[in-house]
Design a protein around this motif. Structure first.
Motif, short mmCIF file in Angstrom:
data_model
loop_
_atom_site.label_atom_id
_atom_site.label_comp_id
_atom_site.label_asym_id
_atom_site.label_seq_id
_atom_site.Cartn_x
_atom_site.Cartn_y
_atom_site.Cartn_z
N THR D 77 0.86 -1.17 0.00
CA THR D 77 0.00 0.00 0.00
C THR D 77 0.90 1.23 0.00
N GLU D 78 0.32 2.41 0.15
CA GLU D 78 1.11 3.64 0.22
C GLU D 78 1.13 4.12 1.67
N LEU D 79 2.30 4.52 2.13
CA LEU D 79 2.42 4.99 3.51
C LEU D 79 1.56 6.24 3.73
N THR D 80 0.75 6.19 4.80
CA THR D 80 0.05 7.40 5.25
C THR D 80 0.08 7.37 6.78
N GLY D 81 -0.47 8.43 7.38
CA GLY D 81 -0.45 8.55 8.82
C GLY D 81 -1.15 7.42 9.55
N GLU D 82 -2.07 6.77 8.90
CA GLU D 82 -2.80 5.71 9.60
C GLU D 82 -1.92 4.50 9.88
N PHE D 83 -0.78 4.42 9.19
CA PHE D 83 0.09 3.24 9.36
C PHE D 83 1.32 3.49 10.23
N MET D 84 1.41 4.67 10.84
CA MET D 84 2.63 4.86 11.65
C MET D 84 2.38 5.72 12.88
N GLU D 85 3.19 5.47 13.90
CA GLU D 85 3.25 6.33 15.08
C GLU D 85 4.65 6.87 15.17
N VAL D 86 4.76 8.15 15.52
CA VAL D 86 6.05 8.84 15.46
C VAL D 86 6.26 9.66 16.73
N GLU D 87 7.49 9.69 17.22
CA GLU D 87 7.88 10.65 18.25
C GLU D 87 9.12 11.39 17.76
N ILE D 88 9.12 12.71 17.91
CA ILE D 88 10.28 13.53 17.54
C ILE D 88 10.64 14.40 18.73
N VAL D 89 11.94 14.40 19.08
CA VAL D 89 12.45 15.26 20.16
C VAL D 89 13.42 16.26 19.55
N VAL D 90 13.18 17.55 19.88
CA VAL D 90 14.00 18.65 19.39
C VAL D 90 14.63 19.35 20.59
N ASP D 91 15.87 19.77 20.45
CA ASP D 91 16.49 20.61 21.47
C ASP D 91 16.93 21.91 20.81
N TYR D 92 16.34 23.00 21.27
CA TYR D 92 16.63 24.31 20.70
C TYR D 92 17.08 25.24 21.81
N GLU D 93 18.32 25.62 21.81
CA GLU D 93 18.88 26.51 22.84
C GLU D 93 18.54 26.05 24.25
N GLY D 94 18.67 24.75 24.49
CA GLY D 94 18.48 24.22 25.83
C GLY D 94 17.05 23.88 26.20
N THR D 95 16.11 24.21 25.34
CA THR D 95 14.71 23.83 25.59
C THR D 95 14.38 22.61 24.74
N GLU D 96 13.90 21.56 25.41
CA GLU D 96 13.64 20.30 24.73
C GLU D 96 12.13 20.14 24.53
N VAL D 97 11.76 19.83 23.30
CA VAL D 97 10.35 19.67 22.96
C VAL D 97 10.11 18.23 22.52
N VAL D 98 9.11 17.60 23.13
CA VAL D 98 8.72 16.24 22.78
C VAL D 98 7.38 16.31 22.04
N THR D 99 7.38 15.77 20.82
CA THR D 99 6.18 15.82 19.98
C THR D 99 5.85 14.43 19.47
N SER D 100 4.57 14.22 19.12
CA SER D 100 4.17 12.88 18.69
C SER D 100 3.08 12.94 17.64
N MET D 101 2.96 11.85 16.92
CA MET D 101 1.84 11.69 15.98
C MET D 101 1.22 10.31 16.17
N ALA D 102 -0.11 10.29 16.30
CA ALA D 102 -0.84 9.03 16.35
C ALA D 102 -2.25 9.30 15.84
N MET D 103 -2.94 8.25 15.46
CA MET D 103 -4.31 8.42 14.97
C MET D 103 -5.22 8.83 16.12
N GLU D 104 -6.08 9.80 15.84
CA GLU D 104 -7.10 10.18 16.82
C GLU D 104 -8.34 10.59 16.03
N ASP D 105 -9.41 9.87 16.26
CA ASP D 105 -10.67 10.18 15.57
C ASP D 105 -10.49 10.13 14.05
N GLY D 106 -9.74 9.14 13.58
CA GLY D 106 -9.58 8.92 12.14
C GLY D 106 -8.63 9.86 11.44
#
Lengths: 120, 120, 120, 120
Positions: D77-106
């Motif tokens: 099939t073709e990859l879309t958001g429904e087939f993956m869960e993702v976490e990304i962590v960024v550090d910008y000038e000492g501030t760390e941001v934790v972000t995520s993607m998952a299905m919610e309400d389709g």
């Protein structure tokens, strides 16, 4: 603001939304065959497609024909950051974020220009 | 024709070129945010960008608004083959190839319709 | 072969399929952030993803680290045709098509190398 | 904090950077042919390519094989958001941001989970 509180603010969420739009715009359309002949229709299509996304108030894309002309050898080239300037405005829960992309030091720099905070 | 000759014919090269355009069109633009609001500008931009490519005579993209309407829950969706019908015509050294994409059995089928061979 | 017959041959359909794979490969992955650190995993992922497509026998991607090194100023660059060499082999109804991409005259040229026709 | 000050904070810039990574990841790789056979190499390639980007500390991609299996009719099939869960962590000038993607309400929802502010 308590520095130990890790809950994102409205301004932070608004800036995250603006960043998502920029990454989307760049990586959806980078690589598109482009020449002066299709620059106008491509600008319009990029603007209108990103404006579909949640919280997106307005998108302005300017494909730089002089840089296209300088780069084209074989009739067209592939769209990259060096050929466009972009402004994206997001409104998230009353906080408006103005973001832009332009070349800086040979690199397409995306940045937050302003965060116009909602007045409550 | 000698079946042992592995040199590609003009018709084969022409069909390869048409295939390249189809793969380009699909994978450059799949994933673009699309709604009835931007379907027209996106059709136009896809057509004009692919027409930049070598040997490409004409591209027609029809984004199917009824299928968009049926699929959209959150204001927009992502462009995939189920939402568009495409025709691409390539002319390679006097041989014209007509190719198309439409849904067949739940799958966006790309096919060669006709190879109008140059008369030498 | 009657030149007035516009029905595509097996060799022509096979070459169309090979072209689709090339356009897919290029425009799906052009723009991906790449450096020597992720060149190996990206090669592998490109090969394996395209090998999913119908009639695709094998894909070989070689990301050229010397060209990456020469191009990188800010830690990474975006993948384009100038940084990779590719071979794709398709088998369609017993006819095998060998296709390749490499830089030629400053342009990533995709071409049909051989059409090994089925023997009947 | 003066609400009338439109200058972005470090936390806001950090969240913008995280958003850019998410938009990049999604729209660079959406549409990629995927099956259980290439899920592992694709996860790895996505993670390592996004980790090239500035301020990106770590990316985790989980392609959901059970959803792939349920969706696949024609081998892939073709990859879309429904087939993956993702976490990304960024550090910008000492501030760390934790972000995520998952299905919610389709819908593949991208969100800021935490902003770990630098301590000065």
């Amino acid at each position: 603001m308590d520095e130990s509180d890790a809950t994102p603010t409205v301004g932070e969420r608004a800036c995250f939304e603006a960043g998502v739009k920029f990454g989307t715009l760049y990586h959806q359309f980078a690589g598109t065959p482009v020449s002066p002949d299709n620059a106008r229709s491509l600008e319009r299509a990029i603007e209108e497609s990103i404006e579909n996304q949640p919280h997106c108030v307005g998108v302005t894309v300017d494909i730089l024909e002089d840089r296209l002309d300088a780069a084209i050898d074989h009739g067209y080239t592939e769209l990259t950051g060096e050929f466009m300037e972009v402004e994206i405005v997001v409104d998230y829960e009353g906080t408006e974020v103005v973001t832009s992309m332009a070349m800086e030091d040979g690199y397409p720099l995306m940045r937050v220009e302003e965060v116009r905070r909602g007045g409550d």
